[in-house]
Enzyme design. Structure first.
Site, PDB file in Angstrom:
ATOM      1  N   ILE A  24     -63.327  14.226  35.918  1.00  0.00           N
ATOM      2  CA  ILE A  24     -64.616  13.701  36.389  1.00  0.00           C
ATOM      3  C   ILE A  24     -65.041  14.407  37.683  1.00  0.00           C
ATOM      4  O   ILE A  24     -66.215  14.742  37.871  1.00  0.00           O
ATOM      5  CB  ILE A  24     -64.500  12.170  36.588  1.00  0.00           C
ATOM      6  CG1 ILE A  24     -64.341  11.486  35.222  1.00  0.00           C
ATOM      7  CG2 ILE A  24     -65.730  11.614  37.324  1.00  0.00           C
ATOM      8  CD1 ILE A  24     -63.971  10.009  35.283  1.00  0.00           C
ATOM      9  N   ARG A  43     -60.389  18.768  38.696  1.00  0.00           N
ATOM     10  CA  ARG A  43     -60.492  18.652  37.228  1.00  0.00           C
ATOM     11  C   ARG A  43     -61.175  17.335  36.856  1.00  0.00           C
ATOM     12  O   ARG A  43     -61.550  16.550  37.725  1.00  0.00           O
ATOM     13  CB  ARG A  43     -59.107  18.732  36.602  1.00  0.00           C
ATOM     14  CG  ARG A  43     -58.214  17.581  36.993  1.00  0.00           C
ATOM     15  CD  ARG A  43     -56.894  17.624  36.261  1.00  0.00           C
ATOM     16  NE  ARG A  43     -56.274  16.318  36.294  1.00  0.00           N
ATOM     17  CZ  ARG A  43     -54.985  16.116  36.547  1.00  0.00           C
ATOM     18  NH1 ARG A  43     -54.192  17.143  36.771  1.00  0.00           N
ATOM     19  NH2 ARG A  43     -54.512  14.889  36.551  1.00  0.00           N
ATOM     20  N   TYR A  72     -52.773  -0.369  38.948  1.00  0.00           N
ATOM     21  CA  TYR A  72     -54.050   0.340  38.837  1.00  0.00           C
ATOM     22  C   TYR A  72     -55.236  -0.645  38.891  1.00  0.00           C
ATOM     23  O   TYR A  72     -56.199  -0.452  39.630  1.00  0.00           O
ATOM     24  CB  TYR A  72     -54.051   1.114  37.521  1.00  0.00           C
ATOM     25  CG  TYR A  72     -55.275   1.970  37.260  1.00  0.00           C
ATOM     26  CD1 TYR A  72     -55.466   3.172  37.936  1.00  0.00           C
ATOM     27  CD2 TYR A  72     -56.224   1.594  36.312  1.00  0.00           C
ATOM     28  CE1 TYR A  72     -56.580   3.967  37.675  1.00  0.00           C
ATOM     29  CE2 TYR A  72     -57.333   2.383  36.043  1.00  0.00           C
ATOM     30  CZ  TYR A  72     -57.497   3.571  36.723  1.00  0.00           C
ATOM     31  OH  TYR A  72     -58.600   4.359  36.467  1.00  0.00           O
ATOM     32  N   LEU A 121     -45.330  -5.027  34.679  1.00  0.00           N
ATOM     33  CA  LEU A 121     -44.961  -5.414  36.052  1.00  0.00           C
ATOM     34  C   LEU A 121     -43.447  -5.574  36.221  1.00  0.00           C
ATOM     35  O   LEU A 121     -42.872  -5.120  37.217  1.00  0.00           O
ATOM     36  CB  LEU A 121     -45.701  -6.709  36.420  1.00  0.00           C
ATOM     37  CG  LEU A 121     -45.679  -7.141  37.872  1.00  0.00           C
ATOM     38  CD1 LEU A 121     -46.130  -6.044  38.823  1.00  0.00           C
ATOM     39  CD2 LEU A 121     -46.568  -8.379  38.057  1.00  0.00           C
ATOM     40  N   ASP A 143     -58.938  18.417  46.918  1.00  0.00           N
ATOM     41  CA  ASP A 143     -57.856  17.991  46.019  1.00  0.00           C
ATOM     42  C   ASP A 143     -56.523  18.348  46.665  1.00  0.00           C
ATOM     43  O   ASP A 143     -56.494  18.976  47.729  1.00  0.00           O
ATOM     44  CB  ASP A 143     -57.996  18.646  44.632  1.00  0.00           C
ATOM     45  CG  ASP A 143     -57.490  17.735  43.517  1.00  0.00           C
ATOM     46  OD1 ASP A 143     -56.289  17.396  43.527  1.00  0.00           O
ATOM     47  OD2 ASP A 143     -58.292  17.344  42.644  1.00  0.00           O
TER      48      ASP A 143
HETATM   49  P1  NAD Z   1     -57.812  13.253  36.672  1.00  0.00           P
HETATM   50  O1  NAD Z   1     -56.375  12.876  36.729  1.00  0.00           O
HETATM   51  O2  NAD Z   1     -58.249  14.249  35.655  1.00  0.00           O
HETATM   52  O3  NAD Z   1     -58.299  13.766  38.116  1.00  0.00           O
HETATM   53  C1  NAD Z   1     -57.950  13.116  39.321  1.00  0.00           C
HETATM   54  C2  NAD Z   1     -57.885  14.131  40.436  1.00  0.00           C
HETATM   55  O4  NAD Z   1     -57.496  13.455  41.633  1.00  0.00           O
HETATM   56  C3  NAD Z   1     -56.829  15.229  40.165  1.00  0.00           C
HETATM   57  O5  NAD Z   1     -57.391  16.512  40.318  1.00  0.00           O
HETATM   58  C4  NAD Z   1     -55.765  14.928  41.212  1.00  0.00           C
HETATM   59  O6  NAD Z   1     -55.059  16.087  41.660  1.00  0.00           O
HETATM   60  C5  NAD Z   1     -56.573  14.275  42.332  1.00  0.00           C
HETATM   61  N1  NAD Z   1     -55.715  13.512  43.216  1.00  0.00           N
HETATM   62  C6  NAD Z   1     -54.761  12.621  42.869  1.00  0.00           C
HETATM   63  N2  NAD Z   1     -54.089  12.192  43.957  1.00  0.00           N
HETATM   64  C7  NAD Z   1     -54.635  12.812  45.030  1.00  0.00           C
HETATM   65  C8  NAD Z   1     -54.365  12.789  46.424  1.00  0.00           C
HETATM   66  N3  NAD Z   1     -53.369  12.049  46.934  1.00  0.00           N
HETATM   67  N4  NAD Z   1     -55.124  13.559  47.238  1.00  0.00           N
HETATM   68  C9  NAD Z   1     -56.128  14.334  46.732  1.00  0.00           C
HETATM   69  N5  NAD Z   1     -56.420  14.393  45.415  1.00  0.00           N
HETATM   70  C10 NAD Z   1     -55.685  13.648  44.567  1.00  0.00           C
HETATM   71  O7  NAD Z   1     -58.603  11.874  36.485  1.00  0.00           O
HETATM   72  P2  NAD Z   1     -60.106  11.572  35.990  1.00  0.00           P
HETATM   73  O8  NAD Z   1     -60.031  11.040  34.604  1.00  0.00           O
HETATM   74  O9  NAD Z   1     -61.016  12.699  36.261  1.00  0.00           O
HETATM   75  O10 NAD Z   1     -60.445  10.312  36.923  1.00  0.00           O
HETATM   76  C11 NAD Z   1     -61.220  10.389  38.102  1.00  0.00           C
HETATM   77  C12 NAD Z   1     -61.428   8.981  38.620  1.00  0.00           C
HETATM   78  O11 NAD Z   1     -62.024   8.181  37.598  1.00  0.00           O
HETATM   79  C13 NAD Z   1     -60.117   8.276  39.008  1.00  0.00           C
HETATM   80  O12 NAD Z   1     -60.328   7.494  40.155  1.00  0.00           O
HETATM   81  C14 NAD Z   1     -59.844   7.408  37.799  1.00  0.00           C
HETATM   82  O13 NAD Z   1     -59.043   6.296  38.122  1.00  0.00           O
HETATM   83  C15 NAD Z   1     -61.251   7.005  37.408  1.00  0.00           C
HETATM   84  N6  NAD Z   1     -61.387   6.564  36.015  1.00  0.00           N
HETATM   85  C16 NAD Z   1     -61.202   7.414  34.968  1.00  0.00           C
HETATM   86  C17 NAD Z   1     -61.350   6.936  33.668  1.00  0.00           C
HETATM   87  C18 NAD Z   1     -61.170   7.820  32.460  1.00  0.00           C
HETATM   88  O14 NAD Z   1     -61.347   7.334  31.339  1.00  0.00           O
HETATM   89  N7  NAD Z   1     -60.863   9.096  32.592  1.00  0.00           N
HETATM   90  C19 NAD Z   1     -61.690   5.593  33.440  1.00  0.00           C
HETATM   91  C20 NAD Z   1     -61.871   4.765  34.534  1.00  0.00           C
HETATM   92  C21 NAD Z   1     -61.734   5.259  35.822  1.00  0.00           C
END
Ligand code: NAD
Length: 449
Positions: free
Chosen positions: A221, A219, A355, A299, A240
């Site tokens: 990004i 899902r 984070y 924290l 995933d």
């Molecule tokens: P999301 O929560 O929609 O998707 C993350 C995906 O990672 C999920 O499908 C989840 O099941 C998978 N995942 C989590 N733990 C896992 C594991 N142990 N093994 C395998 N898969 C695992 O998040 P997103 O918003 O699409 O974010 C994607 C990346 O972008 C992340 O690293 C997030 O930190 C980073 N990010 C997002 C934003 C934002 O605004 N959405 C901003 C900065 C950084």
């Protein structure tokens, strides 16, 4: 996630109201559609005296089908202003920037582009040259804030020690930055070094035949990334957790990719993944570490589990997987490692010590691994997203969410596709000399700027 305010102000009634009472005015951003021209208008190309890049850049833009104009044509409307500043060797020479940009400043089309080409200050011959080159950052970052209307501005540092990889990667970088693929990237400094880079047969399919692993693909990004990479010709291995198996299968099937159900934190995850890649493809050309989690608490209120899980998923698992794939030589020469960081890893964030620590660690991983793998022809980069409209940001309380959305030069959040396009460009075989960069996809957010 939808940004209802942005949809409203882009309507006729909304536009009238915004003008009357001076509300934030998020423009409709130009995003890439296959077959689109690189730009909606001609490029005004200029250069400081003795610039070393204007001629090669002019040639490659002309070959890309871009219409070029000389500064004398300043009455026209421009899709982009591109300026070779490599000839500026002293602060007094900065006046040439004013002479070029002042007459053209109000002639850039909405969602147009401003690109300044410079020399990395560390490579400059004298302190005065390094000073003048460093000054360019102030110009591009201010233009990004001032021109508004979805216009982006970047500084591209091009090494003096150019090789064929530099030339190809400069072309790839200019194509990315001029196109709608870079809609939400602004105020960045991007470095093009030497390295292994191969131009594609067709720039519409810059990833043709490449095997790319995407973690966290079910899902957000990761799902957008899977679509963008497949659209550009890649064979995608979408990974995933087993609990997300149905969504993952749907994402992978849609693009004819393969789905791997695996918890990245499982002790045997690196070996199982390596065996899958070795058995199925014999290699992986690009590894995209996108999976990430948040477990927010201040924290003092954070239990140790929240700390451990976040560091493990967001950082340590990436290290273990890199080590395994590199030890087995599954990432070939010309390969890529691309990690997803966050502007929280640059600026820090209240309630996100775990984070932000993990995401700053991702930047450390890029800084340390990129030079170490340069000799193997493998590049390592990260993207640092700002506010992106996903389920992750939908959970933020309304007032903070609204602030996050508007506190950037685009006055709106980015879309998953904006992060995906940026990662896609870093994965192109043509981008190999772009190494050790952390590119923010944040609409020039004020946080950590
Ligand atoms: P999301 O929560 O929609 O998707 C993350 C995906 O990672 C999920 O499908 C989840 O099941 C998978 N995942 C989590 N733990 C896992 C594991 N142990 N093994 C395998 N898969 C695992 O998040 P997103 O918003 O699409 O974010 C994607 C990346 O972008 C992340 O690293 C997030 O930190 C980073 N990010 C997002 C934003 C934002 O605004 N959405 C901003 C900065 C950084």
């Amino acid at each position: 996630m939808t940004d209802r305010y942005a949809s409203f102000v882009q309507s006729a009634a909304g536009r009238a109201l915004v003008k009357r009472i001076g509300l934030p005015d998020p423009p409709r951003l130009r995003r890439h559609r296959p077959g689109d021209p690189l730009l909606p208008g001609p490029v005004l190309l200029g250069a400081a005296a003795d610039g070393r890049l204007a001629d090669p850049v002019g040639e490659l833009l002309a070959a890309a089908g871009v219409k070029l104009r000389e500064p004398a044509a300043a009455a026209a409307r421009f899709g982009a202003l591109v300026y070779d500043a490599t000839g500026i060797t002293d602060s007094t020479g900065l006046r040439q920037l004013y002479d070029f940009f002042h007459p053209a400043a109000r002639s850039v089309t909405p969602s147009g582009r401003v690109i300044v080409l410079g020399t990395p200050p560390a490579e400059c011959a004298t302190p005065r040259e390094a000073t003048a080159q460093r000054a360019l950052e102030g110009l591009t970052r201010s233009i990004g804030k001032e021109f508004a209307r979805g216009i982006t501005a970047q500084l591209v540092h091009v090494t003096r020690e150019t090789d064929e990889g530099t030339r190809v990667s400069l072309e790839a970088t200019l194509r990315f930055l001029l196109s709608g693929r870079s809609a939400y990237v602004s105020g960045q400094v991007i470095r093009v070094d030497t390295g292994t880079a191969t131009a594609p047969v067709d720039w519409e399919r810059p990833l043709d035949g490449q095997v790319v692993l995407v973690t966290g693909a079910a899902r957000g990004i990761g799902a957008a990334l899977t679509q963008v990479l497949a659209r550009d010709g890649a064979r995608v291995v979408a990974l995933d957790v087993p609990a997300a198996g149905d969504a993952l299968a749907e994402v992978a099937n849609e693009v004819g990719g393969t789905a791997v159900q695996l918890d990245l934190t499982a002790p045997d995850a690196p070996t199982r993944l390596a065996e899958h890649l070795a058995g199925r493809y014999g290699r992986v050309d690009a590894v995209v570490h996108n999976a990430g989690i948040t477990r927010d608490r201040t924290l003092g209120r954070m239990d140790a589990d929240r700390w451990d899980q976040v560091i493990d998923v967001n950082l340590s698992s990436q290290e273990r997987i890199n080590d395994e794939l590199l030890a087995r030589e599954l990432i070939p020469t010309g390969g890529r490692i691309i990690s997803v960081s966050s502007i929280a890893g640059i600026a820090g964030n209240r309630g996100q010590t775990n984070y932000a620590t993990s995401k700053a660690g991702v930047i450390g991983l890029v800084d340390s691994l990129a030079p170490a793998l340069h000799g193997r022809g493998i590049s390592v980069n990260a993207v640092a997203p700002g506010f992106i409209e996903t389920r992750l940001t939908a959970r933020i309380p309304l007032v903070i969410r609204e602030a996050g959305r508007r506190m950037n030069s685009m006055a709106q959040g980015g879309l998953p596709v904006d992060v995906a396009e940026t990662i896609g460009w870093l994965a192109w075989p043509a981008s190999g000399a772009v190494n050790g960069n952390v590119v923010r996809v944040c609409g020039q957010s004020l946080l950590g700027a």
